[in-house]
Design an enzyme around this catalytic site. Sequence first.
Site, short mmCIF file in Angstrom:
data_model
loop_
_atom_site.label_atom_id
_atom_site.label_comp_id
_atom_site.label_asym_id
_atom_site.label_seq_id
_atom_site.Cartn_x
_atom_site.Cartn_y
_atom_site.Cartn_z
N HIS A 45 0.54 -0.94 -0.13
CA HIS A 45 0.03 0.13 -0.25
C HIS A 45 0.67 1.88 -0.69
O HIS A 45 0.67 1.79 -0.73
CB HIS A 45 -1.07 -0.24 0.87
CG HIS A 45 -1.85 -1.24 0.61
ND1 HIS A 45 -3.26 -0.36 1.44
CD2 HIS A 45 -2.17 -2.30 0.54
CE1 HIS A 45 -4.24 -1.17 1.19
NE2 HIS A 45 -4.15 -1.76 0.67
N GLU A 74 -3.85 8.04 5.35
CA GLU A 74 -4.31 6.56 4.32
C GLU A 74 -5.24 6.32 4.18
O GLU A 74 -5.45 5.27 3.77
CB GLU A 74 -3.19 6.95 2.88
CG GLU A 74 -2.57 7.96 2.18
CD GLU A 74 -1.15 7.56 1.68
OE1 GLU A 74 -1.03 6.16 1.83
OE2 GLU A 74 -0.24 8.47 1.14
#
Length: 338
Positions: free
Chosen positions: A76, A98
């Site tokens: 990620h 995020e």
Amino acid sequence: MARFDLLTCCLQALLALALIAAGTFLPSQAQDPSRLSLSYYSKTCPTVQDIVRSEMDCAVKANPRNAAFIIRLHFHDCFVQGCDGSVLLDDTAILIGEKHADQSANSLQGFELVDKIKEKVEAECPGVVSCADLLAIAARDATLLVGGPYWDVPVGRLDSKTASVDLANSDIPTPQQNLATLIAKFLEKGLSVTDMVALVGSHTVGMSRCVNFRDRIYGGDFLLTSKNEPASQLHLAKLKEVCPADGGDDNVAGLDYYSPSVFDNAFFESLLQGSGVLNSDQEMYSSFLSFQTSHIVDKYWADPEAFFKDFADGMVKMGNITNPEGGEVRKNCRFINT
């Protein structure tokens, strides 16, 4: 509406095929690995590899799922702004992290383990080792500790001073996306179709939340791809026990039901049988575009050494995606330096 969806899917497929045929990819926002080297910390923090390995060893022995948590965090991180530690940032008055992205919220784990490793590294080498490098090294060690391959990790990344929840929502592949979209997303990062299949192989130690595979097991897709084989029907029944038609969104099932705690090639057998838990995984073997990927799945199931080599190569390649905006070495992985 169905005709429009089919047309859109075909156009996406043609775009992906055109990119593949051209042997190129869309411009990546982070393709300059010139700062990275194997000896970057040889004088400033020569013990960093040992510290990370020791902490990861304890963590994986305590809970083997920690391996998958760290590998996924690294993935990620690299898919948003490059491998710059942005995925680790907490919200502040001026920054939205995020962690709120659709594919991260209620899903990403391992942040406390990163904090613990960072604390140990800071005690030995204050202000030297970036969180992005720490995560890259930890992902390699996580893989190795559950039976996967070893690779040398180039280091020298800087930690971003920003994060982007919007890019996290747009750039990270999702379990519901079709193969054309998935290929395009990997190509955009400079990762080939082979890289994609190899890296998805990390699902051999992955778990998925019920909300990500409910439509597949109740909508008929699972039985369609698995051809109603008895073993597949048994697997489907077990998945439905874990994931009811209503509720239980956070219940989890292994993406490799043969050996979910061991990094091996068994995950690919489930795809050959049509029993992949996630739609995005099974697409690599059963979709109309799978002629680009099914032979790679076959290869990895037949030859685990080939899978290990390509996975290691893919992790290095993904890890070399750096953030061109530069950054800093954070003292705390959750916050930028003040």
